[in-house]
Scaffold this motif. Sequence first.
Motif, PDB file in Angstrom:
ATOM      1  N   ASP A  19       8.009  -4.767  -9.039  1.00 24.74           N
ATOM      2  CA  ASP A  19       8.179  -5.332  -7.699  1.00 24.74           C
ATOM      3  C   ASP A  19       7.410  -4.551  -6.630  1.00 24.74           C
ATOM      4  O   ASP A  19       7.958  -4.189  -5.595  1.00 24.74           O
ATOM      5  N   VAL A  20       6.127  -4.304  -6.886  1.00 21.79           N
ATOM      6  CA  VAL A  20       5.297  -3.523  -5.970  1.00 21.79           C
ATOM      7  C   VAL A  20       4.600  -4.439  -4.970  1.00 21.79           C
ATOM      8  O   VAL A  20       3.945  -5.408  -5.362  1.00 21.79           O
ATOM      9  N   SER A  21       4.755  -4.140  -3.681  1.00 22.49           N
ATOM     10  CA  SER A  21       4.114  -4.921  -2.620  1.00 22.49           C
ATOM     11  C   SER A  21       3.540  -3.987  -1.567  1.00 22.49           C
ATOM     12  O   SER A  21       4.211  -3.044  -1.140  1.00 22.49           O
ATOM     13  N   PHE A  22       2.308  -4.229  -1.150  1.00 17.43           N
ATOM     14  CA  PHE A  22       1.700  -3.511  -0.028  1.00 17.43           C
ATOM     15  C   PHE A  22       0.407  -4.212   0.349  1.00 17.43           C
ATOM     16  O   PHE A  22      -0.075  -5.094  -0.367  1.00 17.43           O
ATOM     17  N   ALA A  23      -0.168  -3.823   1.485  1.00 17.69           N
ATOM     18  CA  ALA A  23      -1.428  -4.411   1.944  1.00 17.69           C
ATOM     19  C   ALA A  23      -2.325  -3.305   2.486  1.00 17.69           C
ATOM     20  O   ALA A  23      -1.851  -2.291   3.019  1.00 17.69           O
ATOM     21  N   CYS A  24      -3.638  -3.499   2.331  1.00 15.26           N
ATOM     22  CA  CYS A  24      -4.638  -2.560   2.847  1.00 15.26           C
ATOM     23  C   CYS A  24      -5.565  -3.335   3.774  1.00 15.26           C
ATOM     24  O   CYS A  24      -6.227  -4.282   3.338  1.00 15.26           O
ATOM     25  N   ALA A  25      -5.617  -2.946   5.038  1.00 17.08           N
ATOM     26  CA  ALA A  25      -6.377  -3.685   6.040  1.00 17.08           C
ATOM     27  C   ALA A  25      -7.796  -3.147   6.176  1.00 17.08           C
ATOM     28  O   ALA A  25      -8.060  -1.978   5.890  1.00 17.08           O
ATOM     29  N   PRO A  26      -8.734  -3.986   6.621  1.00 17.52           N
ATOM     30  CA  PRO A  26     -10.094  -3.510   6.885  1.00 17.52           C
ATOM     31  C   PRO A  26     -10.086  -2.380   7.916  1.00 17.52           C
ATOM     32  O   PRO A  26      -9.253  -2.361   8.837  1.00 17.52           O
ATOM     33  N   GLY A  27     -11.001  -1.445   7.758  1.00 18.42           N
ATOM     34  CA  GLY A  27     -11.100  -0.323   8.688  1.00 18.42           C
ATOM     35  C   GLY A  27     -10.133   0.796   8.402  1.00 18.42           C
ATOM     36  O   GLY A  27      -9.972   1.687   9.231  1.00 18.42           O
ATOM     37  N   THR A  28      -9.474   0.759   7.244  1.00 16.55           N
ATOM     38  CA  THR A  28      -8.483   1.799   6.930  1.00 16.55           C
ATOM     39  C   THR A  28      -8.683   2.355   5.520  1.00 16.55           C
ATOM     40  O   THR A  28      -9.237   1.695   4.643  1.00 16.55           O
ATOM     41  N   VAL A  29      -8.193   3.579   5.352  1.00 22.91           N
ATOM     42  CA  VAL A  29      -8.077   4.191   4.040  1.00 22.91           C
ATOM     43  C   VAL A  29      -6.593   4.262   3.707  1.00 22.91           C
ATOM     44  O   VAL A  29      -5.803   4.832   4.473  1.00 22.91           O
ATOM     45  N   THR A  30      -6.205   3.662   2.596  1.00 27.80           N
ATOM     46  CA  THR A  30      -4.813   3.702   2.148  1.00 27.80           C
ATOM     47  C   THR A  30      -4.705   4.664   0.983  1.00 27.80           C
ATOM     48  O   THR A  30      -5.375   4.494  -0.040  1.00 27.80           O
ATOM     49  N   GLY A  31      -3.866   5.684   1.125  1.00 30.71           N
ATOM     50  CA  GLY A  31      -3.611   6.623   0.051  1.00 30.71           C
ATOM     51  C   GLY A  31      -2.498   6.104  -0.830  1.00 30.71           C
ATOM     52  O   GLY A  31      -1.370   5.896  -0.358  1.00 30.71           O
ATOM     53  N   PHE A  32      -2.806   5.854  -2.097  1.00 31.00           N
ATOM     54  CA  PHE A  32      -1.825   5.350  -3.063  1.00 31.00           C
ATOM     55  C   PHE A  32      -1.374   6.547  -3.893  1.00 31.00           C
ATOM     56  O   PHE A  32      -2.100   7.017  -4.774  1.00 31.00           O
ATOM     57  N   LEU A  33      -0.191   7.050  -3.586  1.00 31.63           N
ATOM     58  CA  LEU A  33       0.246   8.353  -4.079  1.00 31.63           C
ATOM     59  C   LEU A  33       1.417   8.260  -5.032  1.00 31.63           C
ATOM     60  O   LEU A  33       2.296   7.422  -4.872  1.00 31.63           O
ATOM     61  N   GLY A  34       1.428   9.148  -6.001  1.00 34.57           N
ATOM     62  CA  GLY A  34       2.543   9.229  -6.927  1.00 34.57           C
ATOM     63  C   GLY A  34       2.211  10.185  -8.045  1.00 34.57           C
ATOM     64  O   GLY A  34       1.036  10.466  -8.304  1.00 34.57           O
ATOM     65  N   PRO A  35       3.211  10.715  -8.719  1.00 37.05           N
ATOM     66  CA  PRO A  35       2.956  11.635  -9.827  1.00 37.05           C
ATOM     67  C   PRO A  35       2.296  10.914 -10.990  1.00 37.05           C
ATOM     68  O   PRO A  35       2.257   9.680 -11.043  1.00 37.05           O
ATOM     69  N   ASN A  36       1.774  11.692 -11.920  1.00 37.03           N
ATOM     70  CA  ASN A  36       1.203  11.088 -13.125  1.00 37.03           C
ATOM     71  C   ASN A  36       2.258  10.244 -13.830  1.00 37.03           C
ATOM     72  O   ASN A  36       3.410  10.657 -13.978  1.00 37.03           O
TER      73      ASN A  36
END
Length: 294
Positions: A19-36
């Motif tokens: 159930d993963v939801s998110f959005a990445c907009a133009p002009g931005t850097v989105t850090g997708f973070l989590g442990p291995n």
Amino acid sequence: MIEVSRLSKRYGGADAVRDVSFACAPGTVTGFLGPNGAGKSTTLRMICGLTPPTEGTATVHGVPYRRIPNPGRHVGVLLDAAAQHAGRTGREVLTLTALATGADRSRVGELLETVGLPAKAAGKRVGAYSLGMRQRLGLAQALVGEPSVLILDEPANGLDPEGIFWMRTLLRGFADRGGTVLLSSHLLREVEAVADRFVVIAGGRIAAQGTRDELLSGTGVVVRGTDPAALHAALRGAGLPAEPDGTGRFLVAAPAEAVGRAAAAAGAVLLELRPAGGDGLEELFFTLTHGATP
């Protein structure tokens, strides 16, 4: 624009992503973070059409990746630097990518220079490259088609501090020119300096997302005492939710006064009591991801 809506991936009876939801907009850097093992790579593979989701959708510019005509001209992807053909030279890898996507071959030399692979390195076979050199080549390959979106999985692996700084500068410039960057990493400090937004995944689920200020607002206080067990018992007894950080400190979602009164009432001696977030996102990241399992 990248939009992910309720993505899930199940292998047998186990959920790799849920159930993963998110959005990445133009002009931005989105850090997708989590442990291995948190589900980052599986999520990126679903976005790029390499792994079919069990449920949910992922689109780039409103279209599933597999339906994008000549996707290399719109989306630059680096998921595994080790997947490059070991028998070809770096220059050959970029030239073939340009030919396959219909991109301008004259950009090959410029890109090699941009990513820090001089002529001598570009003429070597990729099998002789270090991991850091492969990462640089992989970034150049992702940029060949002049895409507007970059999707990168652990691109700083194998880079020295100078290389990490270079990568941040390159990605920041790409976003500042209107590009969209989704950058995955298990190391917060690699992306904290460049990301506009953060999506934290743990145990296959989204644990938190937002800007740095949004994530740190209302995170409570950090407290440490001479006797961690006694302090933990005092906080629990007062009904204050406390998460240990593994160093004897606790992150408590409550005002400092309430924490201090609970400790005083139980006779617990405090050595530290301060607002959370003093160490940036690192404390919050640890708290959100510590011990999470799918």
